[in-house]
Structure formats: C-alpha cells, structure tokens
Motif scaffolding. Structure first.
Motif, PDB file in Angstrom:
ATOM      1  N   GLY A  61       2.445  10.937  -0.775  1.00  0.00           N
ATOM      2  CA  GLY A  61       2.061  10.024  -1.855  1.00  0.00           C
ATOM      3  C   GLY A  61       1.539  10.763  -3.077  1.00  0.00           C
ATOM      4  N   GLN A  62       0.791  11.845  -2.842  1.00  0.00           N
ATOM      5  CA  GLN A  62       0.284  12.634  -3.972  1.00  0.00           C
ATOM      6  C   GLN A  62       1.431  13.243  -4.767  1.00  0.00           C
ATOM      7  N   LYS A  63       2.439  13.706  -4.047  1.00  0.00           N
ATOM      8  CA  LYS A  63       3.589  14.289  -4.734  1.00  0.00           C
ATOM      9  C   LYS A  63       4.346  13.224  -5.509  1.00  0.00           C
ATOM     10  N   ILE A  64       4.531  12.052  -4.944  1.00  0.00           N
ATOM     11  CA  ILE A  64       5.236  10.972  -5.636  1.00  0.00           C
ATOM     12  C   ILE A  64       4.496  10.583  -6.908  1.00  0.00           C
ATOM     13  N   ALA A  65       3.175  10.462  -6.812  1.00  0.00           N
ATOM     14  CA  ALA A  65       2.377  10.113  -7.992  1.00  0.00           C
ATOM     15  C   ALA A  65       2.509  11.183  -9.067  1.00  0.00           C
ATOM     16  N   ALA A  66       2.500  12.449  -8.648  1.00  0.00           N
ATOM     17  CA  ALA A  66       2.626  13.545  -9.614  1.00  0.00           C
ATOM     18  C   ALA A  66       4.001  13.521 -10.280  1.00  0.00           C
ATOM     19  N   THR A  67       5.047  13.223  -9.513  1.00  0.00           N
ATOM     20  CA  THR A  67       6.392  13.173 -10.075  1.00  0.00           C
ATOM     21  C   THR A  67       6.517  12.036 -11.078  1.00  0.00           C
ATOM     22  N   LEU A  68       5.974  10.883 -10.746  1.00  0.00           N
ATOM     23  CA  LEU A  68       6.003   9.750 -11.670  1.00  0.00           C
ATOM     24  C   LEU A  68       5.260  10.090 -12.961  1.00  0.00           C
ATOM     25  N   SER A  69       4.076  10.689 -12.820  1.00  0.00           N
ATOM     26  CA  SER A  69       3.265  11.019 -14.002  1.00  0.00           C
ATOM     27  C   SER A  69       3.981  11.988 -14.928  1.00  0.00           C
ATOM     28  N   SER A  70       4.688  12.951 -14.347  1.00  0.00           N
ATOM     29  CA  SER A  70       5.333  13.974 -15.172  1.00  0.00           C
ATOM     30  C   SER A  70       6.654  13.521 -15.762  1.00  0.00           C
ATOM     31  N   THR A  71       7.101  12.324 -15.378  1.00  0.00           N
ATOM     32  CA  THR A  71       8.386  11.839 -15.890  1.00  0.00           C
ATOM     33  C   THR A  71       8.258  10.504 -16.614  1.00  0.00           C
ATOM     34  N   GLY A  72       7.086  10.262 -17.181  1.00  0.00           N
ATOM     35  CA  GLY A  72       6.943   9.129 -18.090  1.00  0.00           C
ATOM     36  C   GLY A  72       6.299   7.877 -17.546  1.00  0.00           C
ATOM     37  N   THR A  73       5.771   7.916 -16.315  1.00  0.00           N
ATOM     38  CA  THR A  73       5.113   6.737 -15.750  1.00  0.00           C
ATOM     39  C   THR A  73       3.688   7.098 -15.350  1.00  0.00           C
ATOM     40  N   THR A  74       2.713   6.411 -15.915  1.00  0.00           N
ATOM     41  CA  THR A  74       1.314   6.682 -15.581  1.00  0.00           C
ATOM     42  C   THR A  74       1.065   6.337 -14.122  1.00  0.00           C
ATOM     43  N   ALA A  75       0.700   7.340 -13.336  1.00  0.00           N
ATOM     44  CA  ALA A  75       0.527   7.135 -11.899  1.00  0.00           C
ATOM     45  C   ALA A  75      -0.616   7.995 -11.382  1.00  0.00           C
ATOM     46  N   LEU A  76      -1.209   7.552 -10.277  1.00  0.00           N
ATOM     47  CA  LEU A  76      -2.265   8.315  -9.626  1.00  0.00           C
ATOM     48  C   LEU A  76      -2.250   8.031  -8.135  1.00  0.00           C
ATOM     49  N   PHE A  77      -2.858   8.926  -7.370  1.00  0.00           N
ATOM     50  CA  PHE A  77      -2.962   8.732  -5.932  1.00  0.00           C
ATOM     51  C   PHE A  77      -4.338   8.182  -5.583  1.00  0.00           C
ATOM     52  N   MET A  78      -4.387   7.224  -4.670  1.00  0.00           N
ATOM     53  CA  MET A  78      -5.642   6.641  -4.204  1.00  0.00           C
ATOM     54  C   MET A  78      -5.697   6.753  -2.687  1.00  0.00           C
ATOM     55  N   HIS A  79      -6.708   7.456  -2.188  1.00  0.00           N
ATOM     56  CA  HIS A  79      -6.881   7.594  -0.738  1.00  0.00           C
ATOM     57  C   HIS A  79      -7.348   6.259  -0.171  1.00  0.00           C
ATOM     58  N   PRO A  80      -6.656   5.718   0.821  1.00  0.00           N
ATOM     59  CA  PRO A  80      -7.016   4.380   1.307  1.00  0.00           C
ATOM     60  C   PRO A  80      -8.415   4.286   1.903  1.00  0.00           C
ATOM     61  N   ALA A  81      -8.866   5.337   2.582  1.00  0.00           N
ATOM     62  CA  ALA A  81     -10.215   5.300   3.155  1.00  0.00           C
ATOM     63  C   ALA A  81     -11.274   5.301   2.059  1.00  0.00           C
ATOM     64  N   GLU A  82     -11.064   6.127   1.029  1.00  0.00           N
ATOM     65  CA  GLU A  82     -11.999   6.156  -0.089  1.00  0.00           C
ATOM     66  C   GLU A  82     -11.914   4.859  -0.894  1.00  0.00           C
ATOM     67  N   ALA A  83     -10.725   4.265  -0.930  1.00  0.00           N
ATOM     68  CA  ALA A  83     -10.563   3.002  -1.657  1.00  0.00           C
ATOM     69  C   ALA A  83     -11.457   1.925  -1.089  1.00  0.00           C
ATOM     70  N   ALA A  84     -11.603   1.921   0.240  1.00  0.00           N
ATOM     71  CA  ALA A  84     -12.434   0.912   0.895  1.00  0.00           C
ATOM     72  C   ALA A  84     -13.918   1.132   0.645  1.00  0.00           C
ATOM     73  N   HIS A  85     -14.261   2.280   0.067  1.00  0.00           N
ATOM     74  CA  HIS A  85     -15.667   2.593  -0.214  1.00  0.00           C
ATOM     75  C   HIS A  85     -15.901   2.803  -1.706  1.00  0.00           C
ATOM     76  N   GLY A  86     -15.139   2.096  -2.521  1.00  0.00           N
ATOM     77  CA  GLY A  86     -15.424   2.105  -3.952  1.00  0.00           C
ATOM     78  C   GLY A  86     -14.294   2.505  -4.858  1.00  0.00           C
ATOM     79  N   ASP A  87     -13.316   3.272  -4.341  1.00  0.00           N
ATOM     80  CA  ASP A  87     -12.244   3.730  -5.217  1.00  0.00           C
ATOM     81  C   ASP A  87     -11.278   2.624  -5.622  1.00  0.00           C
ATOM     82  N   LEU A  88     -11.421   1.447  -5.030  1.00  0.00           N
ATOM     83  CA  LEU A  88     -10.612   0.312  -5.483  1.00  0.00           C
ATOM     84  C   LEU A  88     -10.952  -0.061  -6.924  1.00  0.00           C
ATOM     85  N   GLY A  89     -12.034   0.515  -7.426  1.00  0.00           N
ATOM     86  CA  GLY A  89     -12.422   0.256  -8.812  1.00  0.00           C
ATOM     87  C   GLY A  89     -11.420   0.768  -9.822  1.00  0.00           C
ATOM     88  N   VAL A  90     -10.519   1.660  -9.417  1.00  0.00           N
ATOM     89  CA  VAL A  90      -9.505   2.166 -10.352  1.00  0.00           C
ATOM     90  C   VAL A  90      -8.343   1.187 -10.496  1.00  0.00           C
TER      91      VAL A  90
END
Length: 325
Positions: A61-90
C-alpha cells in the motif's frame, strides 16, 4: 542437510516466478467494469486518495500511494491500526480510500470501515475474497485472486502481494493516462532525478554571471584581452560595444591562430581578432538544450545573453555534465 544443486535452485526460482506471473495473468483476465469505475472515481476525486493495509499488504500500500503521488494524484498511506487511534483525522469527506487485504477479513482494517463510511468516503477494496466483509462493505471491488501463495507452506504473502502491487500499478498508470500527466509534470515531482533535471534545469541555474563573465570592449587592446581571459580562466572572452551589446567572441584558439600567423597581433584591438555574431543562449534555455548545442557545434562554452543581446552569463560544458545531464 546437504546444499541443493545449482540446477535445483534455478528450477525452484523459475517455478516461483512462473507461479506469480500466472497469478497476474489470472487477475488480468477477471478485470471488469469495477476497474474502469475505480479509475474514473480516482480521476474525479477532489480530495485525497488514501491507501491502507496491514502487514505485507501495508507495505504494498505504501508503494501504491507513492506511485500515485508521483504521477499526479495526491495520495498517502494510512496504517489501519494507527487509524483506529487517531489517524482517521487525515480522512475527509470526498476522499477515496483503497483497502488492501487478501482475505478481506483483516481485523484492523475492517474495524475502521464503519467510521470511514460515517466520514463519507468512497472505498475501493483490493481483495482476493469477493465474499469477505471488506468486499461487501466497499463501493468497488478489485479482485486479485485467491490462488495459493508461492510460499511452499502457502503462508508467506508472495503471490497475493505481487498481484496487489500490479493492480496498484495498473490503477496508477491508467489514471495517469486519463489525467494526461506529461513528462514535464513528472519532472516537477522528481526534481532530483535525471529526468527532472533534464526538464527543469535551466541555463540560469548553472551559468557564471556578474563579474565572473570574461568581457572586454571592442577597442580594448589584445594585451587587455589576454589578461581578462587569463584571470577568468574560461579560455574565452565576450567583446561588447560601449552599450554592453555583444559584438563578438575571442577564444584561446583564436589567439593561438594569430600567433602562428606571425602577425604583430599584440598591437591590435579585440575587434580585429574576434569572431562576430557568436552563438548564444538565453537564461531560460533548458540546460539539456544548451548541452545539445555545445555538442553539435563542438564548443566548450556559450555566452548567455538577455533579450537585448547583452551578456548576462557564460556557461561551460563541464557545468552541465557535472549535473548528470
């Protein structure tokens, strides 16, 4: 345990590669309208594309997000465990979330599906089980197959993660084409790479300017010309009129030729031995284009002039080559 023969090792490696290649072919055959809808959804997204996955799927998933970002689509990776503890704020309404899971039953990932729904995003599942919780709760499902892993125990994610990676590449490259993303756009996101330097670096970024430009007036004696060329150590000097407009150029080759002719050239003026109307470039010329000119005409440097043909810099071939162009 005795070591395996070289032939056996090669055969094992070949079998694994063939197994993973077969998985990619199978994924290509089952590609359906969900893929085209996913591409359209990403292209029309006014927010971010967020990619999430656990374990090895997360690394993909990190690689996919990086590929999207470098080819014109704003993308980022979100760890699902961290998402459940606050990272869903992004995550914001209107975002697109791509979830990766072979089984579709990854606990940490499925736990955040309800809150993602509440936020108001479109969920794209990349799974190997279309009957899973993740698949059923997603808007679009991209099937990467549920065949055996290349691992001899069918445990370590291998074939499945290869298929996920390829599916991510297929998405990113198709979106890139649909957005008409160009090499110039690519260069802006890769300024440190060779392509980025070729498409963005200009003569003005590399040229010597100001007092570093070797320059004399037309009526300057040859002795002054030699001193100017010697002090600036570029083997060349611009010759300008009283308004600073370029009239010619003198190279160390010109000096040698006049010496060989045996003429009393030390008593002459710069205008007498200069080459008039020399080739020049503007500050906005791409460094790559400048290099091509230098190579075409087999010269080592070019004067850089403004729109009024006044020298504002000089660029040497070494200044460009050292940048990896």
């Amino acid at each position: 345990m005795s070591p395996s023969s070289s032939e056996h090792l090669i055969a094992t490696g070949r079998k694994i590669l063939e197994q993973e290649a077969s998985a990619l072919q199978s994924a290509a055959l089952v590609l359906d309208s969900n893929f085209s809808r996913a591409v359209t959804t990403i292209c029309n997204c006014n927010g971010k594309v967020i990619v999430s996955g656990m374990g090895k799927s997360g690394i993909i998933g990190q690689k996919i997000a990086a590929t999207l970002s470098s080819t014109g689509t704003t993308a980022l990776f979100m760890h699902p465990a961290e998402a459940a503890h606050g990272d869903l704020g992004v995550v914001s309404p209107g975002d697109v979330v791509i979830c990766l899971s072979k089984s579709g039953m990854t606990e940490e990932l499925n736990f955040i599906i309800p809150p993602l729904r509440h936020i108001g995003v479109i969920i794209i599942a990349v799974v190997g089980n279309k009957r899973s919780f993740l698949a059923e709760k997603s808007d679009l499902v991209l099937d990467v197959g549920s065949g055996p892993e290349a691992c001899p125990f069918d445990l370590a994610p291998t074939t499945s993660t290869t298929a996920m990676l390829a599916m991510g590449d297929a998405l990113a490259m198709t979106v890139m084409r649909e957005k008409q993303f160009t090499p110039n756009d690519f260069a802006l996101t890769h300024p440190k790479g060779a392509l980025g330097r070729q498409l963005t670096m200009k003569v003005s970024d590399l040229m010597i300017s100001g007092s570093g430009i070797p320059m004399v007036r037309q009526n300057a004696p040859v002795t002054e010309l030699i001193l100017e060329m010697t002090s600036k150590r570029l083997g060349v000097s611009a010759v300008v009129d009283s308004s600073g407009v370029l009239k010619g150029i003198v190279t160390d080759g010109d000096l040698r030729r006049h010496i060989q002719e045996g003429t009393a050239f030390l008593d002459r003026k710069a205008t007498d031995i200069m080459t008039p109307s020399p080739k020049t470039v503007s500050p906005g010329t791409l460094a790559k284009t400048c290099l091509e000119l230098l190579e075409t005409f087999r010269i080592s440097q070019l004067l850089v002039c403004d729109k009024d043909n006044r020298p504002v810099g000089i660029i040497h071939i070494h200044d460009i080559v050292t940048q990896g162009l």
